[in-house]
Scaffold this motif. Structure first.
Motif, PDB file in Angstrom:
ATOM      1  N   HIS A   4       0.964  -1.180  -0.125  1.00 36.14           N
ATOM      2  CA  HIS A   4      -0.116  -0.127   0.145  1.00 36.14           C
ATOM      3  C   HIS A   4       0.843   1.144   0.069  1.00 36.14           C
ATOM      4  CE1 HIS A   4      -3.768  -2.099   0.974  1.00 36.14           C
ATOM      5  NE2 HIS A   4      -3.235  -2.934   1.686  1.00 36.14           N
ATOM      6  N   TYR A   5       0.365   2.369  -0.441  1.00 34.15           N
ATOM      7  CA  TYR A   5       0.908   3.579  -0.473  1.00 34.15           C
ATOM      8  C   TYR A   5       0.218   4.343   0.333  1.00 34.15           C
ATOM      9  CZ  TYR A   5       3.900   2.131  -4.381  1.00 34.15           C
ATOM     10  OH  TYR A   5       4.498   1.416  -5.181  1.00 34.15           O
ATOM     11  N   VAL A   6       0.657   5.101   1.286  1.00 29.88           N
ATOM     12  CA  VAL A   6       0.119   5.926   2.581  1.00 29.88           C
ATOM     13  C   VAL A   6       0.600   7.194   2.551  1.00 29.88           C
ATOM     14  CG1 VAL A   6      -0.884   3.882   3.649  1.00 29.88           C
ATOM     15  CG2 VAL A   6       1.417   5.028   4.473  1.00 29.88           C
ATOM     16  N   GLN A   7      -0.254   8.115   3.027  1.00 30.72           N
ATOM     17  CA  GLN A   7       0.162   9.371   3.474  1.00 30.72           C
ATOM     18  C   GLN A   7      -0.468   9.550   4.910  1.00 30.72           C
ATOM     19  OE1 GLN A   7      -1.868  12.298   1.193  1.00 30.72           O
ATOM     20  NE2 GLN A   7      -0.307  12.139  -0.562  1.00 30.72           N
ATOM     21  N   LEU A   8       0.709  10.134   5.846  1.00 31.84           N
ATOM     22  CA  LEU A   8       0.576  10.287   7.295  1.00 31.84           C
ATOM     23  C   LEU A   8       0.355  11.625   7.807  1.00 31.84           C
ATOM     24  CD1 LEU A   8       3.650   7.928   7.953  1.00 31.84           C
ATOM     25  CD2 LEU A   8       1.309   7.307   7.858  1.00 31.84           C
ATOM     26  N   ASN A   9      -0.245  11.615   9.083  1.00 28.87           N
ATOM     27  CA  ASN A   9      -0.253  12.939   9.516  1.00 28.87           C
ATOM     28  C   ASN A   9       1.064  13.124  10.330  1.00 28.87           C
ATOM     29  OD1 ASN A   9      -0.758  11.556  11.962  1.00 28.87           O
ATOM     30  ND2 ASN A   9      -2.911  12.142  12.126  1.00 28.87           N
ATOM     31  N   GLU A  10       1.093  14.296  11.261  1.00 29.03           N
ATOM     32  CA  GLU A  10       2.416  14.475  12.213  1.00 29.03           C
ATOM     33  C   GLU A  10       2.546  13.403  13.200  1.00 29.03           C
ATOM     34  OE1 GLU A  10      -0.401  16.964  12.175  1.00 29.03           O
ATOM     35  OE2 GLU A  10       0.128  17.613  10.507  1.00 29.03           O
ATOM     36  N   GLN A  11       1.646  12.840  13.637  1.00 30.17           N
ATOM     37  CA  GLN A  11       1.580  11.664  14.613  1.00 30.17           C
ATOM     38  C   GLN A  11       1.758  10.541  14.132  1.00 30.17           C
ATOM     39  OE1 GLN A  11      -1.440  13.609  14.700  1.00 30.17           O
ATOM     40  NE2 GLN A  11      -0.200  15.012  16.056  1.00 30.17           N
ATOM     41  N   GLY A  12       1.903  10.109  12.825  1.00 29.00           N
ATOM     42  CA  GLY A  12       2.365   9.078  11.957  1.00 29.00           C
ATOM     43  C   GLY A  12       1.103   8.174  11.725  1.00 29.00           C
ATOM     44  N   LEU A  21       0.278   4.133  -7.234  1.00 30.58           N
ATOM     45  CA  LEU A  21       0.310   5.498  -7.472  1.00 30.58           C
ATOM     46  C   LEU A  21      -0.046   5.609  -8.803  1.00 30.58           C
ATOM     47  CD1 LEU A  21       3.271   6.588  -5.398  1.00 30.58           C
ATOM     48  CD2 LEU A  21       1.089   6.887  -4.685  1.00 30.58           C
ATOM     49  N   THR A  22      -0.924   6.759  -9.202  1.00 34.73           N
ATOM     50  CA  THR A  22      -1.067   7.263 -10.648  1.00 34.73           C
ATOM     51  C   THR A  22       0.088   8.106 -11.107  1.00 34.73           C
ATOM     52  OG1 THR A  22      -2.275   9.089  -9.894  1.00 34.73           O
ATOM     53  CG2 THR A  22      -3.308   7.191 -10.011  1.00 34.73           C
ATOM     54  N   LYS A  23       0.180   8.366 -12.321  1.00 36.64           N
ATOM     55  CA  LYS A  23       1.272   9.222 -12.920  1.00 36.64           C
ATOM     56  C   LYS A  23       1.089  10.726 -12.452  1.00 36.64           C
ATOM     57  CE  LYS A  23      -1.424  10.258 -16.988  1.00 36.64           C
ATOM     58  NZ  LYS A  23      -1.580  10.242 -18.263  1.00 36.64           N
ATOM     59  N   ASP A  24       0.040  11.142 -11.710  1.00 30.87           N
ATOM     60  CA  ASP A  24      -0.291  12.203 -11.237  1.00 30.87           C
ATOM     61  C   ASP A  24       0.255  12.259  -9.785  1.00 30.87           C
ATOM     62  OD1 ASP A  24      -1.319  13.102 -13.640  1.00 30.87           O
ATOM     63  OD2 ASP A  24      -3.487  12.705 -13.073  1.00 30.87           O
ATOM     64  N   TRP A  30       4.170  10.141  -0.584  1.00 36.38           N
ATOM     65  CA  TRP A  30       3.568   8.802  -0.271  1.00 36.38           C
ATOM     66  C   TRP A  30       4.572   7.860   0.245  1.00 36.38           C
ATOM     67  CZ3 TRP A  30      -1.584   7.642  -1.005  1.00 36.38           C
ATOM     68  CH2 TRP A  30      -2.479   8.638  -1.715  1.00 36.38           C
ATOM     69  N   ARG A  31       4.315   6.947   1.458  1.00 35.42           N
ATOM     70  CA  ARG A  31       5.108   6.156   1.669  1.00 35.42           C
ATOM     71  C   ARG A  31       4.647   4.750   1.456  1.00 35.42           C
ATOM     72  NH1 ARG A  31       6.795   7.705   8.034  1.00 35.42           N
ATOM     73  NH2 ARG A  31       8.226   6.027   7.901  1.00 35.42           N
ATOM     74  N   GLN A  32       5.667   3.861   0.858  1.00 35.52           N
ATOM     75  CA  GLN A  32       5.149   2.279   0.736  1.00 35.52           C
ATOM     76  C   GLN A  32       5.279   1.673   1.942  1.00 35.52           C
ATOM     77  OE1 GLN A  32       7.972   0.558  -2.151  1.00 35.52           O
ATOM     78  NE2 GLN A  32       6.552  -1.488  -2.168  1.00 35.52           N
ATOM     79  N   ILE A  33       4.381   0.924   2.146  1.00 31.71           N
ATOM     80  CA  ILE A  33       4.276  -0.077   3.370  1.00 31.71           C
ATOM     81  C   ILE A  33       3.700  -1.409   3.056  1.00 31.71           C
ATOM     82  CG2 ILE A  33       4.016   1.826   5.125  1.00 31.71           C
ATOM     83  CD1 ILE A  33       0.834   0.658   5.161  1.00 31.71           C
ATOM     84  N   MET A  34       3.895  -2.596   3.744  1.00 32.88           N
ATOM     85  CA  MET A  34       3.487  -3.831   3.472  1.00 32.88           C
ATOM     86  C   MET A  34       2.530  -4.208   4.754  1.00 32.88           C
ATOM     87  SD  MET A  34       4.785  -4.346   0.542  1.00 32.88           S
ATOM     88  CE  MET A  34       4.629  -6.331   0.223  1.00 32.88           C
TER      89      MET A  34
END
Length: 150
Positions: A4-12, A21-24, A30-34
């Motif tokens: 998965h690709y994720v975006q995080l807030n300040e607390q993680g 991810l798309t080309k845009d 983004w961070r890649q996680i499993m």
């Protein structure tokens, strides 16, 4: 394992997720996680409660790891064992209850029969008492006549 690709807030904590991810999309945002396959369904529903630390380790809600399939199976086996035992207790109590209901029915029937017998005997004794009372009245009448004739 699912990527998965994720975006995080300040607390993680995860604020957004996507499988690719798309080309845009800017890969720097983004961070890649499993995610383990057995946690995939929960992650899909509750991803906003997951936290990713600075070492890219994914933490389940409340910083606890999700139970394994073996742990869930053990809990399920324990629950099923409890259900089986409780079912046996209920079945025994049902048999006992049915026996008590039969005994109560027999006792009620015996009480009704005893009541009828009491009523019958009472009527017989009342008739006998009435007959004896009449005889006493006749004897008293005869005694009074004898006393009056003297």
């Amino acid at each position: 394992m699912a990527q998965h690709y994720v975006q995080l807030n300040e607390q993680g904590y995860i604020t957004r997720k996507d499988e690719e991810l798309t080309k845009d999309d800017d890969p720097k945002q983004w961070r890649q996680i499993m995610i383990a396959t057995d946690a995939e369904i929960d992650f899909g529903v509750n991803y906003k409660h997951y936290r990713v630390d600075e070492n890219n380790i994914v933490h389940a809600p409340a910083n606890s790891d999700l139970p394994t399939v073996d742990q869930v199976n053990k809990q399920l086996a324990g629950a099923l064992d409890t259900i089986t035992k409780q079912t046996e207790v209920i079945e025994k109590q049902t048999v006992e209850l049915n026996n008590l209901q039969l005994m109560l029915g027999e006792a009620t029937k015996a009480q009704v029969e005893a009541g009828k017998l009491f009523d019958t005997k009472t009527a017989v004794y009342q008739n006998m008492f009435g007959d004896v009372t009449k005889q006493l009245v006749e004897i008293q009448t005869q005694l009074d006549a004898l006393k009056g004739g003297k």
